[in-house]
Design a protein around this motif. Structure first.
Motif, PDB file in Angstrom:
ATOM      1  N   LYS A  43      40.444  46.141  20.867  1.00 15.14           N
ATOM      2  CA  LYS A  43      39.016  46.023  21.140  1.00 15.14           C
ATOM      3  C   LYS A  43      38.508  46.643  22.291  1.00 15.14           C
ATOM      4  CE  LYS A  43      38.854  41.847  18.381  1.00 15.14           C
ATOM      5  NZ  LYS A  43      38.488  40.269  18.337  1.00 15.14           N
ATOM      6  N   VAL A  44      39.032  47.925  22.842  1.00 13.85           N
ATOM      7  CA  VAL A  44      38.546  48.526  23.677  1.00 13.85           C
ATOM      8  C   VAL A  44      38.691  50.176  23.290  1.00 13.85           C
ATOM      9  CG1 VAL A  44      39.751  47.032  25.636  1.00 13.85           C
ATOM     10  CG2 VAL A  44      41.069  49.186  24.568  1.00 13.85           C
ATOM     11  N   LEU A  45      37.710  50.716  23.862  1.00 13.04           N
ATOM     12  CA  LEU A  45      37.534  52.110  23.603  1.00 13.04           C
ATOM     13  C   LEU A  45      38.449  52.972  24.247  1.00 13.04           C
ATOM     14  CD1 LEU A  45      33.573  52.159  23.739  1.00 13.04           C
ATOM     15  CD2 LEU A  45      34.695  52.585  21.794  1.00 13.04           C
ATOM     16  N   ALA A  46      38.898  54.189  23.587  1.00 12.43           N
ATOM     17  CA  ALA A  46      39.784  55.245  24.207  1.00 12.43           C
ATOM     18  C   ALA A  46      39.185  56.541  24.072  1.00 12.43           C
ATOM     19  CB  ALA A  46      41.149  55.057  23.233  1.00 12.43           C
ATOM     20  N   SER A  47      39.250  56.987  25.057  1.00 14.32           N
ATOM     21  CA  SER A  47      38.603  58.388  25.373  1.00 14.32           C
ATOM     22  C   SER A  47      39.284  59.508  26.213  1.00 14.32           C
ATOM     23  CB  SER A  47      37.206  58.275  26.148  1.00 14.32           C
ATOM     24  OG  SER A  47      36.458  59.675  26.210  1.00 14.32           O
ATOM     25  N   ARG A  48      39.235  60.744  25.500  1.00 16.44           N
ATOM     26  CA  ARG A  48      39.746  61.987  26.006  1.00 16.44           C
ATOM     27  C   ARG A  48      38.841  63.215  25.855  1.00 16.44           C
ATOM     28  NH1 ARG A  48      46.088  63.986  25.105  1.00 16.44           N
ATOM     29  NH2 ARG A  48      45.877  65.896  26.628  1.00 16.44           N
ATOM     30  N   THR A  49      38.826  63.790  26.999  1.00 20.19           N
ATOM     31  CA  THR A  49      37.867  65.039  26.890  1.00 20.19           C
ATOM     32  C   THR A  49      38.793  66.233  26.832  1.00 20.19           C
ATOM     33  OG1 THR A  49      36.468  63.912  28.707  1.00 20.19           O
ATOM     34  CG2 THR A  49      36.342  66.442  28.281  1.00 20.19           C
ATOM     35  N   LEU A  71      39.790  52.070  32.641  1.00 21.87           N
ATOM     36  CA  LEU A  71      41.007  52.509  33.566  1.00 21.87           C
ATOM     37  C   LEU A  71      40.902  54.046  33.000  1.00 21.87           C
ATOM     38  CD1 LEU A  71      43.816  49.846  32.760  1.00 21.87           C
ATOM     39  CD2 LEU A  71      42.340  50.425  34.834  1.00 21.87           C
ATOM     40  N   SER A  72      41.077  54.992  34.090  1.00 26.09           N
ATOM     41  CA  SER A  72      41.347  56.407  33.951  1.00 26.09           C
ATOM     42  C   SER A  72      42.790  56.821  34.166  1.00 26.09           C
ATOM     43  CB  SER A  72      40.099  57.078  34.587  1.00 26.09           C
ATOM     44  OG  SER A  72      38.922  56.902  33.883  1.00 26.09           O
ATOM     45  N   GLY A  73      43.560  57.560  33.442  1.00 27.23           N
ATOM     46  CA  GLY A  73      44.851  58.076  33.630  1.00 27.23           C
ATOM     47  C   GLY A  73      44.650  59.608  33.676  1.00 27.23           C
ATOM     48  N   GLU A  74      45.643  60.233  33.678  1.00 28.61           N
ATOM     49  CA  GLU A  74      45.968  61.540  33.702  1.00 28.61           C
ATOM     50  C   GLU A  74      45.317  62.254  32.369  1.00 28.61           C
ATOM     51  OE1 GLU A  74      49.308  65.059  34.034  1.00 28.61           O
ATOM     52  OE2 GLU A  74      50.065  62.936  34.093  1.00 28.61           O
ATOM     53  N   TYR A  75      45.527  61.505  30.944  1.00 28.95           N
ATOM     54  CA  TYR A  75      44.892  62.395  29.800  1.00 28.95           C
ATOM     55  C   TYR A  75      44.098  61.565  29.396  1.00 28.95           C
ATOM     56  CZ  TYR A  75      49.813  64.180  30.641  1.00 28.95           C
ATOM     57  OH  TYR A  75      50.575  64.957  30.766  1.00 28.95           O
ATOM     58  N   GLY A  76      43.496  60.465  29.727  1.00 30.73           N
ATOM     59  CA  GLY A  76      42.345  59.890  29.064  1.00 30.73           C
ATOM     60  C   GLY A  76      41.994  58.336  29.579  1.00 30.73           C
ATOM     61  N   SER A  77      41.014  57.765  29.152  1.00 28.99           N
ATOM     62  CA  SER A  77      40.546  56.530  29.572  1.00 28.99           C
ATOM     63  C   SER A  77      40.238  55.489  28.721  1.00 28.99           C
ATOM     64  CB  SER A  77      39.065  56.557  30.335  1.00 28.99           C
ATOM     65  OG  SER A  77      39.251  57.746  31.282  1.00 28.99           O
ATOM     66  N   THR A  78      40.517  54.033  29.098  1.00 28.43           N
ATOM     67  CA  THR A  78      40.102  53.073  27.978  1.00 28.43           C
ATOM     68  C   THR A  78      39.034  52.212  28.888  1.00 28.43           C
ATOM     69  OG1 THR A  78      41.748  51.688  29.192  1.00 28.43           O
ATOM     70  CG2 THR A  78      42.379  52.663  27.104  1.00 28.43           C
ATOM     71  N   TRP A  79      38.052  51.772  27.805  1.00 29.69           N
ATOM     72  CA  TRP A  79      36.853  51.139  28.465  1.00 29.69           C
ATOM     73  C   TRP A  79      36.415  49.750  27.812  1.00 29.69           C
ATOM     74  CZ3 TRP A  79      34.537  53.360  32.315  1.00 29.69           C
ATOM     75  CH2 TRP A  79      34.640  54.585  32.614  1.00 29.69           C
ATOM     76  N   LEU A  80      35.796  48.980  28.492  1.00 30.83           N
ATOM     77  CA  LEU A  80      35.277  47.781  27.758  1.00 30.83           C
ATOM     78  C   LEU A  80      34.117  47.243  28.560  1.00 30.83           C
ATOM     79  CD1 LEU A  80      36.164  45.035  26.375  1.00 30.83           C
ATOM     80  CD2 LEU A  80      37.285  44.221  28.254  1.00 30.83           C
ATOM     81  N   ALA A  81      33.272  46.751  27.629  1.00 25.18           N
ATOM     82  CA  ALA A  81      31.857  46.136  28.292  1.00 25.18           C
ATOM     83  C   ALA A  81      31.863  44.789  28.239  1.00 25.18           C
ATOM     84  CB  ALA A  81      30.795  46.645  27.429  1.00 25.18           C
ATOM     85  N   SER A  82      31.453  44.154  29.150  1.00 21.99           N
ATOM     86  CA  SER A  82      31.412  42.645  29.195  1.00 21.99           C
ATOM     87  C   SER A  82      30.610  41.952  28.068  1.00 21.99           C
ATOM     88  CB  SER A  82      30.977  41.969  30.508  1.00 21.99           C
ATOM     89  OG  SER A  82      29.723  42.561  30.951  1.00 21.99           O
ATOM     90  N   THR A  83      29.707  43.258  27.769  1.00 17.71           N
ATOM     91  CA  THR A  83      28.807  42.628  26.623  1.00 17.71           C
ATOM     92  C   THR A  83      28.863  43.640  25.401  1.00 17.71           C
ATOM     93  OG1 THR A  83      26.764  43.660  27.636  1.00 17.71           O
ATOM     94  CG2 THR A  83      27.082  41.174  27.863  1.00 17.71           C
ATOM     95  N   SER A  84      28.529  43.328  24.240  1.00 18.96           N
ATOM     96  CA  SER A  84      28.504  44.343  23.219  1.00 18.96           C
ATOM     97  C   SER A  84      27.308  44.176  22.533  1.00 18.96           C
ATOM     98  CB  SER A  84      29.768  43.701  22.260  1.00 18.96           C
ATOM     99  OG  SER A  84      30.933  43.699  23.002  1.00 18.96           O
ATOM    100  N   PRO A  85      26.136  45.024  22.987  1.00 19.93           N
ATOM    101  CA  PRO A  85      25.158  45.017  22.366  1.00 19.93           C
ATOM    102  C   PRO A  85      25.027  45.821  21.110  1.00 19.93           C
ATOM    103  CG  PRO A  85      25.068  46.786  24.188  1.00 19.93           C
ATOM    104  CD  PRO A  85      26.269  45.814  24.298  1.00 19.93           C
ATOM    105  N   LEU A  86      24.275  45.638  20.193  1.00 17.56           N
ATOM    106  CA  LEU A  86      24.516  46.224  18.883  1.00 17.56           C
ATOM    107  C   LEU A  86      23.373  47.302  18.881  1.00 17.56           C
ATOM    108  CD1 LEU A  86      24.257  42.992  16.529  1.00 17.56           C
ATOM    109  CD2 LEU A  86      26.086  44.369  17.089  1.00 17.56           C
TER     110      LEU A  86
END
Length: 208
Positions: free
Chosen positions: A45-51, A190-205
């Motif tokens: 239940k966290v987002l993963a991102s890579r650029t 959290l951002s590492g060498e190859y990407g990031s994971t993200w979480l919001a304390s609220t989850s607006p629709l």
């Protein structure tokens, strides 16, 4: 859409996402001149991102499995768009850094949590059996790290962000590297060498 020199990075992202969730989708989003962000929702239940370095005229969401197949065989017909399957807001661009954590420390936190889950699943808690799903949710919600942001605000990093980063192999392999804690408004990451994971304390629709 995916240039040859970015296919390995896209493939690694889609492959790991698919291993965690075979039905996962990948959102590809322009992130500035010559840059595209890949986004996926992990089972934690966290987002993963890579650029990646690529060009894209607009947002598109595809099944991770379909994206992988086209990387292996570019002659396949274009995949069916899955834009309606994307249901999650995204963090703002350029979320400021708060603190850097040693990579080895972050990996150690992830491994310790996995060992705790194995032990508790086998032996129970307080000599009482506990379901694995209950244990997993409790561990993922456990605050693994607390850092202090500008103004003295505490930023709590739950284990689910740590697990997401490590399971996606975003932390990198450098023993002297750092994982960056980021925070802005309700978002933490959290951002590492190859990407990031993200979480919001609220989850607006709403969608970003």
């Amino acid at each position: 859409m995916i240039p040859p020199d970015a296919r390995a990075d896209v493939g690694a992202f889609a492959y790991r996402l698919s291993r965690l969730d075979p039905l996962a989708v990948v959102r590809l989003r322009p992130a500035g001149p010559g840059l595209v962000q890949l986004w996926g929702m992990l089972p934690f239940k966290v987002l993963a991102s890579r650029t990646i370095a690529a060009h894209l005229d607009g947002d598109v969401t595809l099944a991770a499995a379909d994206l992988l197949a086209r990387l292996d065989d570019p002659e396949l017909p274009p995949p069916v768009r899955r834009d309606s399957a994307w249901m999650w807001p995204l963090p703002p661009m350029n979320v400021p850094a708060v603190e850097g954590l040693p990579v080895d420390e972050v990996v150690g936190l992830a491994r310790a949590a996995e060992e705790t889950l194995r032990t508790a699943s086998a032996e129970g808690v307080g000599d009482r059996p506990v379901g694995e799903r209950v244990l997993r949710d409790a561990l993922l919600d456990h605050v693994a790290v607390v850092v202090t942001a500008e103004g003295g605000r505490s930023v709590e990093i739950p284990q689910r962000l740590v697990q997401g980063l490590v399971r996606m192999n975003f932390h990198g392999s450098g023993r002297d590297g750092l994982v960056t804690v980021r925070a802005s408004g309700s978002w933490k990451g959290l951002s590492g060498e190859y990407g990031s994971t993200w979480l919001a304390s609220t989850s607006p629709l709403r969608l970003s």
